[in-house]
Design a protein around this motif. Structure first.
Motif, mmCIF file in Angstrom:
data_model
loop_
_atom_site.group_PDB
_atom_site.id
_atom_site.type_symbol
_atom_site.label_atom_id
_atom_site.label_comp_id
_atom_site.label_asym_id
_atom_site.label_seq_id
_atom_site.Cartn_x
_atom_site.Cartn_y
_atom_site.Cartn_z
ATOM 1 N N GLN A 1 -3.642 0.313 -2.600
ATOM 2 C CA GLN A 1 -4.086 1.478 -1.846
ATOM 3 C C GLN A 1 -5.581 1.718 -1.989
ATOM 4 O OE1 GLN A 1 -2.263 1.557 -4.614
ATOM 5 N NE2 GLN A 1 -2.280 3.542 -5.673
ATOM 6 N N VAL A 2 -6.151 1.330 -3.133
ATOM 7 C CA VAL A 2 -7.586 1.482 -3.351
ATOM 8 C C VAL A 2 -8.351 0.381 -2.626
ATOM 9 C CG1 VAL A 2 -9.424 1.564 -5.070
ATOM 10 C CG2 VAL A 2 -7.210 2.620 -5.561
ATOM 11 N N SER A 3 -7.878 -0.850 -2.769
ATOM 12 C CA SER A 3 -8.521 -1.986 -2.105
ATOM 13 C C SER A 3 -8.573 -1.775 -0.592
ATOM 14 C CB SER A 3 -7.761 -3.269 -2.443
ATOM 15 O OG SER A 3 -8.299 -4.373 -1.755
ATOM 16 N N ALA A 4 -7.488 -1.277 -0.023
ATOM 17 C CA ALA A 4 -7.444 -1.041 1.423
ATOM 18 C C ALA A 4 -8.460 0.017 1.834
ATOM 19 C CB ALA A 4 -6.036 -0.621 1.838
ATOM 20 N N PHE A 5 -8.578 1.079 1.028
ATOM 21 C CA PHE A 5 -9.549 2.123 1.374
ATOM 22 C C PHE A 5 -10.980 1.603 1.293
ATOM 23 C CE2 PHE A 5 -12.401 5.628 0.309
ATOM 24 C CZ PHE A 5 -12.168 6.472 1.390
ATOM 25 N N VAL B 1 0.871 -1.179 0.000
ATOM 26 C CA VAL B 1 0.000 0.000 0.000
ATOM 27 C C VAL B 1 0.904 1.224 0.000
ATOM 28 C CG1 VAL B 1 -1.809 1.254 1.216
ATOM 29 C CG2 VAL B 1 -1.805 -1.246 1.230
ATOM 30 N N ARG B 2 0.981 1.895 -1.136
ATOM 31 C CA ARG B 2 1.919 3.001 -1.319
ATOM 32 C C ARG B 2 1.373 3.936 -2.387
ATOM 33 N NH1 ARG B 2 7.158 0.447 -4.142
ATOM 34 N NH2 ARG B 2 7.455 2.616 -4.789
ATOM 35 N N GLY B 3 2.160 4.965 -2.715
ATOM 36 C CA GLY B 3 1.784 5.873 -3.801
ATOM 37 C C GLY B 3 0.716 6.863 -3.405
ATOM 38 N N THR B 4 -0.190 7.145 -4.347
ATOM 39 C CA THR B 4 -1.239 8.155 -4.163
ATOM 40 C C THR B 4 -2.609 7.506 -4.248
ATOM 41 O OG1 THR B 4 0.138 9.895 -5.143
ATOM 42 C CG2 THR B 4 -2.240 10.278 -5.118
ATOM 43 N N LEU B 5 -3.529 7.971 -3.405
ATOM 44 C CA LEU B 5 -4.937 7.579 -3.483
ATOM 45 C C LEU B 5 -5.731 8.817 -3.843
ATOM 46 C CD1 LEU B 5 -7.238 5.515 -2.999
ATOM 47 C CD2 LEU B 5 -7.348 6.370 -0.647
ATOM 48 N N SER B 6 -6.304 8.837 -5.039
ATOM 49 C CA SER B 6 -7.067 9.998 -5.485
ATOM 50 C C SER B 6 -8.558 9.720 -5.313
ATOM 51 C CB SER B 6 -6.747 10.346 -6.940
ATOM 52 O OG SER B 6 -6.993 9.246 -7.794
ATOM 53 N N LEU B 7 -9.241 10.638 -4.638
ATOM 54 C CA LEU B 7 -10.653 10.479 -4.294
ATOM 55 C C LEU B 7 -11.447 11.692 -4.772
ATOM 56 C CD1 LEU B 7 -10.166 9.423 -0.558
ATOM 57 C CD2 LEU B 7 -10.535 7.876 -2.496
ATOM 58 N N TYR C 1 -7.770 5.063 7.600
ATOM 59 C CA TYR C 1 -6.865 4.763 6.495
ATOM 60 C C TYR C 1 -5.538 5.499 6.651
ATOM 61 C CZ TYR C 1 -5.281 4.165 1.657
ATOM 62 O OH TYR C 1 -4.547 3.862 0.535
ATOM 63 N N VAL C 2 -5.604 6.782 6.958
ATOM 64 C CA VAL C 2 -4.380 7.586 7.114
ATOM 65 C C VAL C 2 -3.539 7.055 8.268
ATOM 66 C CG1 VAL C 2 -3.530 9.866 7.768
ATOM 67 C CG2 VAL C 2 -5.324 9.659 6.052
ATOM 68 N N PRO D 1 0.231 5.734 6.622
ATOM 69 C CA PRO D 1 0.659 7.142 6.621
ATOM 70 C C PRO D 1 1.520 7.528 5.425
ATOM 71 C CG PRO D 1 1.918 5.870 8.228
ATOM 72 C CD PRO D 1 0.818 4.973 7.741
ATOM 73 N N ASP D 2 2.077 6.541 4.715
ATOM 74 C CA ASP D 2 2.951 6.858 3.580
ATOM 75 C C ASP D 2 2.191 7.121 2.292
ATOM 76 O OD1 ASP D 2 5.197 6.561 5.163
ATOM 77 O OD2 ASP D 2 5.382 4.420 4.722
ATOM 78 N N VAL D 3 0.886 6.838 2.275
ATOM 79 C CA VAL D 3 0.088 7.073 1.070
ATOM 80 C C VAL D 3 -0.314 8.546 1.008
ATOM 81 C CG1 VAL D 3 -2.051 6.525 -0.152
ATOM 82 C CG2 VAL D 3 -0.803 4.719 1.037
ATOM 83 N N LYS D 4 -0.100 9.158 -0.131
ATOM 84 C CA LYS D 4 -0.503 10.549 -0.333
ATOM 85 C C LYS D 4 -1.977 10.586 -0.730
ATOM 86 C CE LYS D 4 0.229 14.635 -3.223
ATOM 87 N NZ LYS D 4 0.952 15.204 -4.388
ATOM 88 N N ILE D 5 -2.770 11.398 -0.033
ATOM 89 C CA ILE D 5 -4.201 11.514 -0.310
ATOM 90 C C ILE D 5 -4.449 12.717 -1.210
ATOM 91 C CG2 ILE D 5 -6.507 11.723 0.677
ATOM 92 C CD1 ILE D 5 -5.029 9.167 1.450
#
Length: 344
Positions: A268-272, A89-95, A113-114, A118-122
């Motif tokens: 990162q999407v699946s986790a959210f 789970v890394r990178g960016t999650l765009s919502l 989630y954050v 914590p390393d994922v950019k929202i």
């Protein structure tokens, strides 16, 4: 150019002003202006024409902006591919999230989630559902409210009732408070107020945010029509809540999820989606097709299933969002078989 310079140029183009870009990038305006000047000196040409109100790209600037945006997008796609390959789970999650959902549903799952990642950019965009819907292909995941003409690729998250709400200790309100929403929602309100002459207001106050509308109502200024998700925390003894019925039919407000298969497979999407599932309102849901789902609606919770472009929702408890494929459908579905598969 370095990637951070690509991002700077792309942000200047998107925001249209030094001030807007500085807020987005967390860089002071003088520092941002200096960095832009250095980039322009390297190219030997101005990239933007500065006016009092905005930045206007020059012909050279348009080429550089297009190049910078491609590089930023390619970097995001690379991060997604690496996440998928490693399962990390890394990178960016765009919502892209409707304002109502952003206020009443999103905070809890986003906080969890954050804290967990914590390393994922929202990259979060909120606003009216019409704008979120138009930009749904530019985010990993979008949540949209209300009536949608084209439901292809959408999954129904939940449906809820609408309520006419006022304080119990006030006389018949003469003021109606509305909030900015889509045209279909406003038309529904107008239709109900017209049919319910006893509740017709003498004047209407319109505000931009639903929470402002709710607080004005809570302070006795007038009545409002609010979705169930916004009134759950109101003390039942202090307020009168009347479910909206139009022409003898209950009015429901639907909330939709747009998340393509290619995005659901990203860690990162699946986790959210897992955190989102836990935060969905526990209200009874209905199917969005003539197909029956009685055999799947015996317990509380949320389970999502689809066939082709049709989407169904049941109230079965499920540990995660799931997709179901319909086998041998008929208009009555007496012996329908549903094949489950996880969303990743």
């Amino acid at each position: 150019m370095r990637l951070e310079e690509d991002l700077l140029i792309a942000t200047l183009s998107d925001e249209g002003t030094i001030r807007g870009a500085s807020r987005k990038l967390y860089i002071s305006q003088p520092a941002l202006s200096q960095r832009l000047k250095q980039i322009e000196q390297r190219f030997g040409e101005p990239l933007f024409i500065r006016t009092h109100k905005s930045l206007i790209p020059t012909p050279v600037g348009e080429e550089v902006i297009a190049f910078a945006k491609r590089r930023v997008q390619e970097e995001k796609q690379l991060q997604d591919r690496l996440s998928k390959l490693t399962g990390t789970v890394r990178g960016t999650l765009s919502l892209g999230i409707s304002s109502v959902i952003a206020q009443y549903v999103l905070p809890k799952p986003l906080r969890a989630y954050v804290n967990a990642y914590p390393d994922v950019k929202i990259d979060l965009h909120t606003g009216l559902s019409s704008a979120i819907y138009q930009n749904r292909h530019h985010t990993h995941l979008s949540i949209i409210r209300g009536d949608v003409d084209d439901k292809e690729g959408l999954t129904l998250l939940f449906s809820e009732r609408l309520y006419y709400v006022r304080r119990a200790d006030t006389e018949k309100p003469t003021v109606f408070i509305s909030f900015q929403s889509d045209d279909a929602f406003q038309s529904l309100i107008e239709e109900w107020l017209y049919a319910e002459a006893a509740h017709s207001p003498l004047q209407t106050i319109t505000v931009d945010q639903i929470e402002t509308c709710k607080q004005l109502m809570a302070n006795g200024i007038g009545a409002a029509i609010l979705p169930e998700v916004a009134v759950r925390d109101l003390n039942g003894n202090d307020y009168i809540r009347m479910p909206l019925d139009v022409n003898g039919k209950e009015t429901m407000r639907s909330t939709w999820l747009h998340c393509p298969e290619s995005h659901r497979s990203l860690p990162q999407v699946s986790a959210f989606l897992m955190f989102l599932q836990e935060a969905l309102p526990p209200s009874p849901l209905k199917t969005t097709s003539n197909y029956s789902s009685k055999a799947l609606s015996s317990r509380q919770g949320f389970l999502l299933y689809t066939y082709s472009s049709q989407t169904f929702t049941s109230s079965i408890t499920s540990p995660c969002l799931m997709r179901y494929t319909l086998s041998s459908p008929s208009t009555t579905c007496p012996n329908t078989v549903w094949t489950p598969s996880r969303w990743g």
